[in-house]
Write a protein that holds these residues in place. Structure first.
Motif, PDB file in Angstrom:
ATOM      1  N   SER A   1       0.946  -1.201  -0.039  1.00 49.32           N
ATOM      2  CA  SER A   1       0.015  -0.135  -0.219  1.00 49.32           C
ATOM      3  C   SER A   1       0.941   1.010   0.021  1.00 49.32           C
ATOM      4  N   LEU A   2       0.589   1.930  -0.859  1.00 49.87           N
ATOM      5  CA  LEU A   2       1.618   3.185  -1.289  1.00 49.87           C
ATOM      6  C   LEU A   2       1.178   4.000  -0.345  1.00 49.87           C
ATOM      7  N   LYS A   3       2.129   4.773   0.153  1.00 48.87           N
ATOM      8  CA  LYS A   3       1.958   5.746   1.375  1.00 48.87           C
ATOM      9  C   LYS A   3       1.853   7.397   0.739  1.00 48.87           C
ATOM     10  N   ASP A   4       2.307   7.700  -0.358  1.00 47.05           N
ATOM     11  CA  ASP A   4       2.576   8.981  -0.775  1.00 47.05           C
ATOM     12  C   ASP A   4       1.485   9.257  -1.836  1.00 47.05           C
ATOM     13  N   VAL A   5       0.263   8.395  -2.132  1.00 47.76           N
ATOM     14  CA  VAL A   5      -0.862   8.510  -2.691  1.00 47.76           C
ATOM     15  C   VAL A   5      -1.835   9.660  -2.234  1.00 47.76           C
ATOM     16  N   TYR A   6      -2.128  10.440  -3.257  1.00 50.78           N
ATOM     17  CA  TYR A   6      -2.957  11.502  -2.674  1.00 50.78           C
ATOM     18  C   TYR A   6      -4.301  11.176  -3.337  1.00 50.78           C
ATOM     19  N   HIS A   7      -5.476  10.734  -2.289  1.00 49.32           N
ATOM     20  CA  HIS A   7      -6.426  10.330  -2.937  1.00 49.32           C
ATOM     21  C   HIS A   7      -7.609  11.275  -2.563  1.00 49.32           C
TER      22      HIS A   7
END
Ligand code: HEC
Length: 507
Positions: free
Chosen positions: A89-95
């Motif tokens: 799970s990618l931490k720096d994704v801005y959703h």
């Protein structure tokens, strides 16, 4: 002689392996049987309870479907056991809304390092970016060694995006125009483009513009990207209020946005195309269907669909089979499946044995009436079958859905309800309610101007909406009046009706 023997072994082995792999598969319930001209397909639910799966990829080593979820997870569905595991799970994704972890492409060559290419939104301070990353993908299916290949401007919408590795072993990235008026027509900007990269992210020596990633330009917000066995590339793209598109991508061609919407069919558009060449889509839809993920079907397994594009649609809530001409340059037929049955559909994948996987997107920012269902979101599978074992459905020929009846409700449902909803209540913090709205019930001219010109960045009852209201100036006068009067007299509104004279001076 030796070579021939090897080939013989392959012919024996491959069907054997395939037979084994389908035999020991855990069975899933068949929901429907799809009757085509000759073939029968079975539809089943392969995974449920997902959070907006955005892209599906086939991992042939682990015999699994690798998928992204918009919030930032990458998960893997084992085709045999139906187990779903978290890969990363990618931490720096801005959703938020349409932003997050979007397209991905798994490149798994024989005897070489496999890569997973990922396209996702990030935010630092107040700036939004779209990123193209490459991860190493191990034989066991683990991710490591992230490498940022490209970072381009993003926005609160129009970030694209899909990524593929085509037959030429090049990476193609379909970028959004980041809601900019100028990016798509600016050949030095990387937004609103098809970009072409080497596997390591460098610029290919044979790109059409020396030392530039830009391969083709003039795009708004592409949501589908696929290629056939010859490497011919197709995209699907969202229009504004009109003209969603399918494009056949050719190097250095300009696809026109924002000067040209869809077909080159107005006087203004014809004049622009005369000055410098513009490429027309091979298909366009008005009213819009919101085309999303798309996969080329080249398999013999389902002969009726051989040489088709299989397209998922969001607003239209359907799977569409777009039959291509033998040379792949035209769409000759369009059939519609699952209309309104599974809700919004986001992505499609064809795996080598001819099975088709597709997924719903009912937990995203704009759920439609009756959705999400408790087990949304779902990955479905379509597979060739020998007999019908569940209720039979048939694809329907697509008929033009341009409303010919000049009836307020029909027009409203076709052009407004996907955002403001059929009951006019909108969607909290996303689309304003039209009930007791000041602009709906107030001055005639204010409302008509708003419908003709659209609206963005307006604060309504203390809420600032991030999306924009598209312009509807393409509608005929009487249609604008019908819609205006429909919203003024429904949803509990009770305002005076407007006549056509009010409109004439505003055009
Ligand atoms: C793609 C989504 C979308 C579609 C389609 C759409 N709208 Fe909107 N509409 C919006 C958004 C977002 C806003 C708020 C814009 C803002 O505040 O800047 C809005 C605002 C409005 C407003 C102003 C409401 C107020 O209280 O001030 C009216 C009226 C309206 N829309 C009517 C319509 C009608 C009629 C249609 C169909 C012809 C339509 N809209 C189609 C997204 C949409």
């Amino acid at each position: 002689m030796k070579k021939r023997n090897n080939n013989v072994w392959l012919w024996v082995l491959v069907p054997l392996l395939y037979a084994c792999s389908t035999q020991d598969e855990k069975e899933t319930t068949i929901i429907n049987s799809v009757q085509l001209e000759h073939s029968i397909l079975s539809v089943s639910k392969e995974a449920a309870g997902l959070q907006v799966p955005w892209d599906l990829q086939y991992d042939h080593i682990n015999h699994a479907i690798l998928f992204s979820e918009i919030g930032g997870s990458i998960r893997r569905l084992d085709i045999r056991t139906k187990n779903v595991i978290l890969v990363d799970s990618l931490k720096d994704v801005y959703h938020q809304r349409t932003l997050g972890l979007l397209g991905m492409s798994l490149y798994q060559p024989e005897h070489e390092q496999a890569y997973l290419y990922l396209s996702y939104t990030s935010k630092s301070d107040s700036l939004i970016f779209s990123n193209l990353y490459r991860y190493d993908y191990s034989l066991e299916g683990n991710l490591s060694n992230p490498k940022l290949l490209l970072q381009i401007p993003g926005n609160t919408g129009h970030n694209g995006s899909r990524v593929i590795v085509s037959t030429d072993k090049k990476v193609y990235w379909a970028t959004g125009d980041a809601a900019s008026d100028t990016f798509a027509q600016d050949s030095s900007s990387l937004n609103g483009k098809i970009l072409r990269l080497n596997l390591d992210g460098t610029i290919p020596a044979d790109n059409p513009i020396t030392n530039s990633y830009v391969y083709a330009w003039g795009f708004r917000n592409m949501q589908g990207l696929t290629h056939n066995a010859n490497g011919t590339i197709y995209t699907s793209e969202h229009g504004d209020a009109i003209e969603d598109e399918i494009n056949l991508i050719q190097p250095l061609k300009n696809y026109g946005w924002p000067q040209i919407e869809g077909m080159i069919d107005t006087e203004k558009e014809k004049a622009i195309a005369k000055l410098s060449a513009r490429q027309e889509p091979i298909k366009s839809w008005t009213p819009v269907v919101a085309p999303s993920g798309m996969a080329y079907y080249g398999n013999h397994n389902i002969p009726e669909w051989k040489n088709s594009l299989i397209l998922a649609t969001l607003k239209n809530q359907s799977l569409r089979i777009l039959k291509l001409s033998a040379d792949g340059k035209k769409i000759t037929d369009e059939n519609v499946l699952f209309k309104d049955q599974f809700g919004r559909l986001r992505s499609v994948l064809v795996v080598p044995n001819g099975d088709i996987y597709f997924c719903s997107s009912n937990r995203d920012w704009n759920p439609q009436k009756g959705f999400p269902k408790p087990d949304d979101d779902v990955i479905y599978r379509l597979r060739l079958s020998t007999k019908a074992t569940a209720p039979i459905i048939k694809p329907e020929a697509s008929i033009s859905v341009v409303p010919t009846v000049k009836n307020g409700q029909t027009l409203y449902d076709a052009y407004c309800a996907s955002c403001h909803k059929s009951d006019g209540k909108g969607l909290k913090n996303t689309f304003p309610s039209l009930a007791q709205s000041e602009s709906v019930n107030g001055e005639h001219k204010t409302l008509l101007k708003l419908l003709l010109n659209g609206l963005s960045g307006q604060e309504i009852k203390g809420i600032k909406y991030e999306g924009a209201m598209p312009a509807f100036s393409f509608l005929k006068d009487e249609e604008v009046i019908e819609i205006a009067n429909y919203i003024r007299t429904h949803f509990g509104n009770n305002a005076s009706t407007i006549n056509q004279q009010n409109l004439t001076s505003l055009r």
